[in-house]
Design a protein around this motif. Structure first.
Motif, short mmCIF file in Angstrom:
data_model
loop_
_atom_site.label_atom_id
_atom_site.label_comp_id
_atom_site.label_asym_id
_atom_site.label_seq_id
_atom_site.Cartn_x
_atom_site.Cartn_y
_atom_site.Cartn_z
N GLN A 1 26.31 -11.35 33.13
CA GLN A 1 25.28 -13.37 32.56
C GLN A 1 26.93 -13.43 31.65
O GLN A 1 28.35 -14.32 31.59
CB GLN A 1 24.67 -13.70 31.78
N ALA A 2 27.45 -12.58 30.70
CA ALA A 2 28.58 -12.37 29.32
C ALA A 2 29.92 -12.33 30.02
O ALA A 2 30.89 -13.07 30.46
CB ALA A 2 28.95 -11.23 28.30
N LEU A 3 29.89 -11.37 31.62
CA LEU A 3 31.45 -11.03 32.43
C LEU A 3 31.59 -12.40 33.03
O LEU A 3 32.86 -12.69 32.91
CB LEU A 3 31.36 -10.39 32.68
N ILE A 4 30.45 -13.27 33.30
CA ILE A 4 30.95 -14.21 34.18
C ILE A 4 31.19 -15.36 33.49
O ILE A 4 32.51 -15.58 33.54
CB ILE A 4 29.65 -14.49 34.59
N GLN A 5 30.99 -15.71 32.24
CA GLN A 5 31.58 -16.65 30.83
C GLN A 5 32.58 -16.36 31.08
O GLN A 5 33.36 -17.16 30.63
CB GLN A 5 30.73 -16.61 30.47
N ARG A 6 33.14 -14.76 30.58
CA ARG A 6 33.84 -14.83 30.08
C ARG A 6 35.34 -14.33 31.00
O ARG A 6 36.28 -15.49 30.90
CB ARG A 6 34.14 -13.32 29.69
N TYR A 7 34.95 -14.86 32.36
CA TYR A 7 35.76 -13.93 33.70
C TYR A 7 35.73 -14.61 34.83
O TYR A 7 36.86 -14.46 35.26
CB TYR A 7 36.30 -12.31 33.76
N GLY A 8 33.94 -15.41 34.51
CA GLY A 8 34.35 -15.97 35.78
C GLY A 8 33.59 -15.37 36.96
O GLY A 8 33.23 -13.80 37.31
N ALA A 9 32.79 -15.69 37.57
CA ALA A 9 31.95 -14.69 38.72
C ALA A 9 32.93 -14.77 40.25
O ALA A 9 32.19 -13.59 40.35
CB ALA A 9 30.82 -15.91 39.22
N ASP A 10 33.70 -15.00 40.09
CA ASP A 10 34.85 -14.24 41.46
C ASP A 10 35.24 -13.19 40.58
O ASP A 10 36.00 -12.80 41.29
CB ASP A 10 35.24 -15.39 41.66
#
Length: 331
Positions: free
Chosen positions: A248-257
């Motif tokens: 979740q933290a990675l998605i928030q930082r870099y996006g789900a793609d």
């Protein structure tokens, strides 16, 4: 060059694992001028991290990482990166080199890793590599030289829009050898292979050359018989230790793609966050994908490497066996 190690000192390191005060590379005397590179390899969850730390303690070495996903910042839980306590026990290098939205290719990794290896050779006469990324290990120890094609952000964006399934099919048509070697879900390496084809008009496979480095290499391999059980336990630990929260933290930082979020563990955790999978189902799928990946790793190591296989499950015995094998190889 440092002075030769006395035989009793080496024996104490083997049987009692006391730190060696000089390099094993010159145990046999001054007639072996080439530095030594020790490689500890094996499939995922085989115990490489723990054993590498014990070897590093015994030989006064740093652990040089050769795990392709551990090269990235903020990807700690999902890659089973060495813990803060493990990193405090011995020096670890080649971790956290890049942001995960800035992929590192083999050529770039070699440019960073080779000076780290040279520094250990200068300091101790030997270096210790540990990891399960066969291509990166081969690049370092066998001098595999990929084509010098710089990353192309626009092309990578276009390939990402096509989707990994389509990209891998394109690669299979253009370079079937590379496609067979690169996993169908490995978007980073698939895009890199297509990038090379686009830039040069030739397949990645046809452009890979070898220039072996001026080192002696000893490969030590782990392949425990209870590999599936270890993978099951590792997967449970990843989810227990916060894989979903890290995703979740990675998605928030870099996006789900972010392409690395499609790799083992992160892909399933992303589906949990989207409500497409229960955590229990995600754990099952992650375990299955990891077992399949470990099988591919074992195949690679059998075909591309010639390690001395280290048996048993007791860490002390494994470390002693490694030291004995090193002493035997070095004479």
């Amino acid at each position: 060059m440092a002075r030769a190690v006395e035989k009793p000192l080496l024996q104490r390191a083997i049987y009692h694992r006391e730190p060696v005060s000089a390099s094993l590379a010159i145990v046999a005397g001054m007639d072996q001028p080439q530095p030594l590179t020790i490689v500890l390899l094996g499939p995922t969850a085989s115990g490489k991290t723990a054993l590498a730390i014990e070897l590093a303690k015994a030989l006064d070495l740093a652990v040089l990482n050769v795990d392709s996903r551990q090269l990235y910042l903020h990807m700690d839980v999902g890659t089973a990166k060495p813990s803060p306590a493990q990193r405090a026990a011995v020096r670890h290098e080649l971790l956290d080199l890049r942001e995960p939205n800035n992929p590192i290719n083999l050529q770039e990794f070699r440019a960073i890793a080779e000076p780290a290896i040279a520094a250990e050779h200068q300091r101790r006469g030997m270096a210790l590599l540990a990891g399960g990324s066969g291509l990166y290990i081969k690049g370092l120890t066998q001098g595999m030289q990929p084509p010098a094609v710089p990353p192309q952000a626009e092309l990578r964006s276009q390939l990402a829009e096509l989707g990994q399934a389509t990209c891998h099919q394109l690669l299979a048509q253009a370079d079937p050898i590379a496609a067979n070697r690169i996993g169908a879900a490995d978007s980073v390496r698939t895009q890199r292979a297509l990038e090379v084809i686009y830039a040069t008009g030739q397949s990645l496979t046809s452009q890979q050359h070898h220039s072996p480095p001026p080192w002696r290499v000893v490969e030590l391999g782990l392949n425990p018989s209870n590999g599936r059980q270890r993978i099951t336990e590792r997967t449970l630990a990843l989810y227990r230790d916060g894989l979903v929260a890290e995703t979740q933290a990675l998605i928030q930082r870099y996006g789900a793609d972010l392409p690395l979020l499609n790799t083992i563990g992160y892909g399933e955790a992303k589906q949990v966050l989207a409500g497409d999978l229960s955590e229990q189902t995600a754990i099952t799928i992650t375990t299955q994908r990891t077992c399949q990946f470990a099988k591919r790793q074992r195949t690679w190591f059998r075909r591309q490497h010639q390690p001395i296989w280290i048996g048993g499950s007791d860490l002390d015995q494994q470390c002693a066996q490694c030291l004995q094998e090193l002493a035997r190889v070095l004479g």
